[in-house]
Design an enzyme around this catalytic site. Structure first.
Site, PDB file in Angstrom:
ATOM      1  N   SER A  50       1.242  -1.451  -0.123  1.00 49.91           N
ATOM      2  CA  SER A  50       0.047   0.094   0.572  1.00 49.91           C
ATOM      3  C   SER A  50       0.707   1.423  -0.073  1.00 49.91           C
ATOM      4  O   SER A  50       1.518   1.585  -0.689  1.00 49.91           O
ATOM      5  CB  SER A  50      -1.180   0.583   1.129  1.00 49.91           C
ATOM      6  OG  SER A  50      -2.067   0.711   1.135  1.00 49.91           O
TER       7      SER A  50
ATOM      8  N   ASP B  49      -0.760  -4.111  -3.677  1.00 49.12           N
ATOM      9  CA  ASP B  49      -1.968  -3.733  -3.682  1.00 49.12           C
ATOM     10  C   ASP B  49      -1.378  -1.614  -3.679  1.00 49.12           C
ATOM     11  O   ASP B  49      -1.757  -1.110  -2.713  1.00 49.12           O
ATOM     12  CB  ASP B  49      -2.838  -3.793  -2.063  1.00 49.12           C
ATOM     13  CG  ASP B  49      -4.446  -4.084  -3.255  1.00 49.12           C
ATOM     14  OD1 ASP B  49      -4.870  -3.941  -2.010  1.00 49.12           O
ATOM     15  OD2 ASP B  49      -4.310  -3.599  -3.955  1.00 49.12           O
TER      16      ASP B  49
ATOM     17  N   HIS C  54      -7.752  -5.555   0.818  1.00 46.02           N
ATOM     18  CA  HIS C  54      -6.410  -4.792   0.871  1.00 46.02           C
ATOM     19  C   HIS C  54      -5.306  -5.173   1.854  1.00 46.02           C
ATOM     20  O   HIS C  54      -4.576  -5.377   2.456  1.00 46.02           O
ATOM     21  CB  HIS C  54      -6.558  -3.227   1.144  1.00 46.02           C
ATOM     22  CG  HIS C  54      -5.532  -2.091   1.381  1.00 46.02           C
ATOM     23  ND1 HIS C  54      -4.871  -1.940   0.557  1.00 46.02           N
ATOM     24  CD2 HIS C  54      -5.038  -1.645   1.773  1.00 46.02           C
ATOM     25  CE1 HIS C  54      -4.020  -1.512   0.218  1.00 46.02           C
ATOM     26  NE2 HIS C  54      -4.384  -0.815   2.067  1.00 46.02           N
TER      27      HIS C  54
END
Ligand SMILES: CCN(CC)CCN(C[C@]12C[C@](c3ccc(C(F)(F)F)cc3)(C1)C2)C(=O)Cn1c(SCc2ccc(F)cc2)nc(=O)c2c1C=CC2
Length: 381
Positions: free
Chosen positions: A225, A248, A303
């Site tokens: 992320s 991600d 996520h």
């Protein structure tokens, strides 16, 4: 103000990471704590905007005693030089929350440093100030514990202030995060040279056993992320990173000018539910005819399918809190890890058998999508 600079200087000169490495089986070694201090749960509550007092106790009750399936401070098992991975955590996370990824990489022969960022994007982190430094900085005496002249101080997650614009903060943070990944690599290089490195944490691990353990021509950056954006920033800044794996990735913190300056291969491994057109179109700005840029999406993932929390709750709670997707978390992380290993073999020139998973890099699996499930408007040429 000068004292402020001195204060941050002492933080920035240090590097904080959990090191995962191939080790010998030892009965006497204990298992490492998953979350080493309760303060992390305080930070997690701040991050999730829930009340600290109650949630810290609930988190500690639920997760406080968890150990990870590894051997703390076990002797390094040397079978040739190990390739190196620097791992960068996501917003509100910290260095220990990606053990299913880092421990698996270590068991496949990598040395992995999972850094803990001091950019106030971690739920919590701590650092040491020399007591002497504190004295002449006339900083308020904290209750922080002093051990042999070092004062341990906590830094908590910094939420976006009301009305504060997000990009300047995140862009400053992603640059600091990349510097911290490079600093961690520099520390590992020192360790590899056999030089005694001052470790503020009291562990009985003998760091000299890591002399000549690392193949410093085979280094990759990896992250989840915000950590995925950190991978791209780190590749741009440091060519020693031969390739990057972004799990991600959250592309928002990055400058547009960064994209053309990244020359290394990048592998985007995305969840099905987190991505959106704007984020994907920024990833596509990195598409290149000459440098390998790959993207896959794991069906049924969210996520949180990459951090460890996805393994820790039952199905119902997990799905309710979006910590689990439809797919079995172990199947998802196995696909992510195997695809990563195949990509790293290809771009680090490893002589292992990870190429058996090459088809995964092109999404050849019933649980994978080649590229993305997100419809992206025709990318502006
Ligand atoms: C309202 C708060 N608001 C903050 C801006 C959004 C909060 N949020 C969604 C969350 C993380 C969530 C979470 C964790 C952990 C439990 C627990 F119960 F299991 F502990 C539960 C529920 C709360 C799902 C995210 O930020 C998602 N996210 C993350 S999550 C990384 C992480 C953090 C803490 C962890 F323990 C594990 C993993 N990393 C990023 O880099 C980015 C984003 C978004 C954009 C960039």
């Amino acid at each position: 103000f000068p004292s402020e600079c001195a204060h941050f200087k002492s933080i920035l000169s240090g590097s904080f990471f959990r090191l995962y490495y191939p080790c010998q089986e030892t009965e006497k070694a204990e298992k490492p704590d998953w979350v080493p201090c309760r303060e992390y749960f305080n930070g997690l509550a701040d991050f999730m905007k829930i009340n600290r007092t109650l949630s810290e106790r609930i988190f500690n009750h639920l997760f406080g005693s968890f150990k990870i399936p590894a051997y703390l401070d076990a002797p390094f098992k040397s079978n040739g030089k190990c390739p190196v991975v620097i791992f960068s955590h996501g917003l509100g996370a910290f260095r220990t929350l990606y053990s299913a990824i880092c421990a698996e990489m270590a068991s496949q022969g990598f040395i992995v440093a999972s850094v803990e960022h001091r950019d106030q994007s971690a739920s919590a982190t701590y650092y040491f100030n020399a007591e002497s430094e504190r004295a002449n900085e006339n900083l308020p005496k904290t209750s922080a514990s002093a051990q042999d002249g070092l004062v341990k101080e906590w830094m908590y997650y910094r939420a976006l202030q009301h009305g504060e614009s997000e990009f300047p903060l995140r862009n400053k943070q992603v640059k600091q995060r990349a510097d911290e990944c490079i600093l961690a690599l520099d520390k590992l290089t020192e360790v590899n040279s056999g030089r005694a490195v001052q470790n503020a944490l009291k562990t009985k691990f003998d760091w000299t056993t890591l002399e000549n353990s690392m193949d410093l021509c085979r280094i990759a950056a990896m992250g989840h992320s915000f950590g995925g954006a950190t991978v791209i920033e780190a590749l741009c800044k440091e060519v020693k990173f031969k390739c990057g794996v972004a799990l991600d990735a959250w592309m928002f913190p990055l400058d547009d000018e960064t994209f053309p300056r990244v020359k290394q291969p990048i592998f985007f491994i995305n969840s099905e539910k987190f991505q959106w057109a704007g984020n994907i179109s920024r990833m596509k700005k990195l598409d290149s005819a000459v440098i390998q840029r790959k993207m896959i999406t794991i069906r049924g993932t969210v996520h949180q399918s990459f951090p460890d929390f996805t393994f820790l709750t039952g199905n119902w709670i997990g799905k309710l809190m979006k910590l689990k997707g439809e797919i079995d978390p172990q199947i998802a992380i196995d696909l992510s890890n195997k695809a990563t290993l195949a990509f790293l073999q290809r771009h680090l020139g490893l002589e292992k058998d990870f190429n058996q998973w090459d088809p995964l890099i092109d999404g050849q699996d019933e649980n994978l999508i080649q590229g993305t499930n997100v419809t992206v408007l025709q990318s502006s040429i």
